[in-house]
Design a protein around this motif. Sequence first.
Motif, PDB file in Angstrom:
ATOM      1  N   ILE A 188       0.842  -1.183   0.000  1.00  0.00           N
ATOM      2  CA  ILE A 188       0.000   0.000   0.000  1.00  0.00           C
ATOM      3  C   ILE A 188       0.884   1.242   0.000  1.00  0.00           C
ATOM      4  O   ILE A 188       2.080   1.169   0.265  1.00  0.00           O
ATOM      5  N   SER A 189       0.276   2.384  -0.286  1.00  0.00           N
ATOM      6  CA  SER A 189       0.926   3.674  -0.065  1.00  0.00           C
ATOM      7  C   SER A 189       0.365   4.243   1.226  1.00  0.00           C
ATOM      8  O   SER A 189      -0.862   4.252   1.421  1.00  0.00           O
ATOM      9  N   ALA A 190       1.228   4.693   2.114  1.00  0.00           N
ATOM     10  CA  ALA A 190       0.788   5.162   3.424  1.00  0.00           C
ATOM     11  C   ALA A 190      -0.132   6.373   3.289  1.00  0.00           C
ATOM     12  O   ALA A 190       0.236   7.371   2.655  1.00  0.00           O
ATOM     13  N   ASP A 191      -1.341   6.275   3.872  1.00  0.00           N
ATOM     14  CA  ASP A 191      -2.196   7.452   3.952  1.00  0.00           C
ATOM     15  C   ASP A 191      -1.758   8.282   5.165  1.00  0.00           C
ATOM     16  O   ASP A 191      -0.799   7.951   5.854  1.00  0.00           O
ATOM     17  N   ARG A 192      -2.474   9.346   5.427  1.00  0.00           N
ATOM     18  CA  ARG A 192      -2.054  10.259   6.493  1.00  0.00           C
ATOM     19  C   ARG A 192      -1.999   9.567   7.852  1.00  0.00           C
ATOM     20  O   ARG A 192      -1.053   9.759   8.621  1.00  0.00           O
ATOM     21  N   ARG A 193      -3.007   8.732   8.150  1.00  0.00           N
ATOM     22  CA  ARG A 193      -3.061   8.048   9.443  1.00  0.00           C
ATOM     23  C   ARG A 193      -1.869   7.112   9.630  1.00  0.00           C
ATOM     24  O   ARG A 193      -1.200   7.129  10.662  1.00  0.00           O
ATOM     25  N   VAL A 194      -1.594   6.290   8.625  1.00  0.00           N
ATOM     26  CA  VAL A 194      -0.473   5.343   8.706  1.00  0.00           C
ATOM     27  C   VAL A 194       0.857   6.083   8.729  1.00  0.00           C
ATOM     28  O   VAL A 194       1.768   5.731   9.481  1.00  0.00           O
ATOM     29  N   ALA A 195       0.975   7.128   7.914  1.00  0.00           N
ATOM     30  CA  ALA A 195       2.216   7.901   7.860  1.00  0.00           C
ATOM     31  C   ALA A 195       2.537   8.525   9.215  1.00  0.00           C
ATOM     32  O   ALA A 195       3.692   8.499   9.673  1.00  0.00           O
ATOM     33  N   GLU A 196       1.532   9.057   9.889  1.00  0.00           N
ATOM     34  CA  GLU A 196       1.761   9.649  11.204  1.00  0.00           C
ATOM     35  C   GLU A 196       2.144   8.587  12.228  1.00  0.00           C
ATOM     36  O   GLU A 196       3.028   8.803  13.060  1.00  0.00           O
ATOM     37  N   ALA A 197       1.488   7.437  12.163  1.00  0.00           N
ATOM     38  CA  ALA A 197       1.780   6.370  13.125  1.00  0.00           C
ATOM     39  C   ALA A 197       3.198   5.842  12.965  1.00  0.00           C
ATOM     40  O   ALA A 197       3.868   5.505  13.960  1.00  0.00           O
ATOM     41  N   LEU A 198       3.695   5.773  11.723  1.00  0.00           N
ATOM     42  CA  LEU A 198       5.010   5.196  11.461  1.00  0.00           C
ATOM     43  C   LEU A 198       6.093   6.256  11.252  1.00  0.00           C
ATOM     44  O   LEU A 198       7.244   5.902  10.963  1.00  0.00           O
ATOM     45  N   ALA A 199       5.725   7.523  11.395  1.00  0.00           N
ATOM     46  CA  ALA A 199       6.685   8.632  11.239  1.00  0.00           C
ATOM     47  C   ALA A 199       7.386   8.581   9.883  1.00  0.00           C
ATOM     48  O   ALA A 199       8.605   8.669   9.776  1.00  0.00           O
ATOM     49  N   ILE A 200       6.571   8.433   8.824  1.00  0.00           N
ATOM     50  CA  ILE A 200       7.084   8.385   7.456  1.00  0.00           C
ATOM     51  C   ILE A 200       6.281   9.371   6.607  1.00  0.00           C
ATOM     52  O   ILE A 200       5.176   9.763   6.985  1.00  0.00           O
ATOM     53  N   PRO A 201       6.796   9.769   5.448  1.00  0.00           N
ATOM     54  CA  PRO A 201       6.047  10.695   4.595  1.00  0.00           C
ATOM     55  C   PRO A 201       4.783  10.050   4.009  1.00  0.00           C
ATOM     56  O   PRO A 201       4.736   8.833   3.794  1.00  0.00           O
ATOM     57  N   ASN A 202       3.765  10.864   3.777  1.00  0.00           N
ATOM     58  CA  ASN A 202       2.572  10.378   3.075  1.00  0.00           C
ATOM     59  C   ASN A 202       2.986   9.748   1.745  1.00  0.00           C
ATOM     60  O   ASN A 202       3.859  10.261   1.048  1.00  0.00           O
ATOM     61  N   GLY A 203       2.347   8.644   1.402  1.00  0.00           N
ATOM     62  CA  GLY A 203       2.616   7.997   0.127  1.00  0.00           C
ATOM     63  C   GLY A 203       3.759   7.016   0.152  1.00  0.00           C
ATOM     64  O   GLY A 203       4.038   6.360  -0.866  1.00  0.00           O
TER      65      GLY A 203
END
Length: 241
Positions: A188-203
């Motif tokens: 998947i490409s990280a959406d905003r929720r996942v990106a914030e949880a994993l401290a990674i950029p969106n997408g």
Amino acid sequence: MAETHRVQEKSLHERIMGDVEGRILSGEWPPGHRIPFEHELTLEYGCSRMTVNKALGELVKKGLIERRRRSGSFVTQPHGQSAVLEIHDIQREVEALGLLYDYKLDNRELRKANAEDRVKLEIASNAQVLAITCRHFTSDVPFCLEERLINVASVPEARDADFSAVGPGSWLLQMVPWRAAEHRIRAISADRRVAEALAIPNGTACLVIERRTWSGQTYITQVKVTYPGDRHELVAHFLPS
């Protein structure tokens, strides 16, 4: 005299390796930290540049550091492995990398199963589930995001477990015998929720492992674990049929 010099060079090479490795594994030098330049280590240890180069080269082979042309050497991001056909304990997975493990419970909710829960666990409309969201860390860096449903009818002990100190996966492996499991693996490409949880950029590309386990005809749990794609790989061992 030449033999003594070689022994000293060897011991210095091992000492440099041990010092750098110790700082990485202790978390003093986190992922992305720049290792001192070779000429700096040469001055610090009073040795030849060849000795420093050899020590750093061994750490590259171990996967602890990476070299970037004209930039220097940096601590690598942890890169875990999972066996595709096994149910693994994330804490052990992290510790097998020689890294410090930490865990954080983000949300715990005991609720009546909604429509999506009923599909995932194949349970009745009046069933209860325990929904848990938590994260696993390596040296303060998010390693993966875990989102889990537990069928309370199958695991009534989960109703009173708060999971503030121990992850639900580790707890279930110790408490509940399972008979079978299925895995689904996707990118998947990280959406905003996942990106914030994993401290990674969106997408950011991520690897998702979804799994259901059951005992007899009843599902015990359904879990989705999301990893940053550049930090994890799946491994399968098999024999010819």
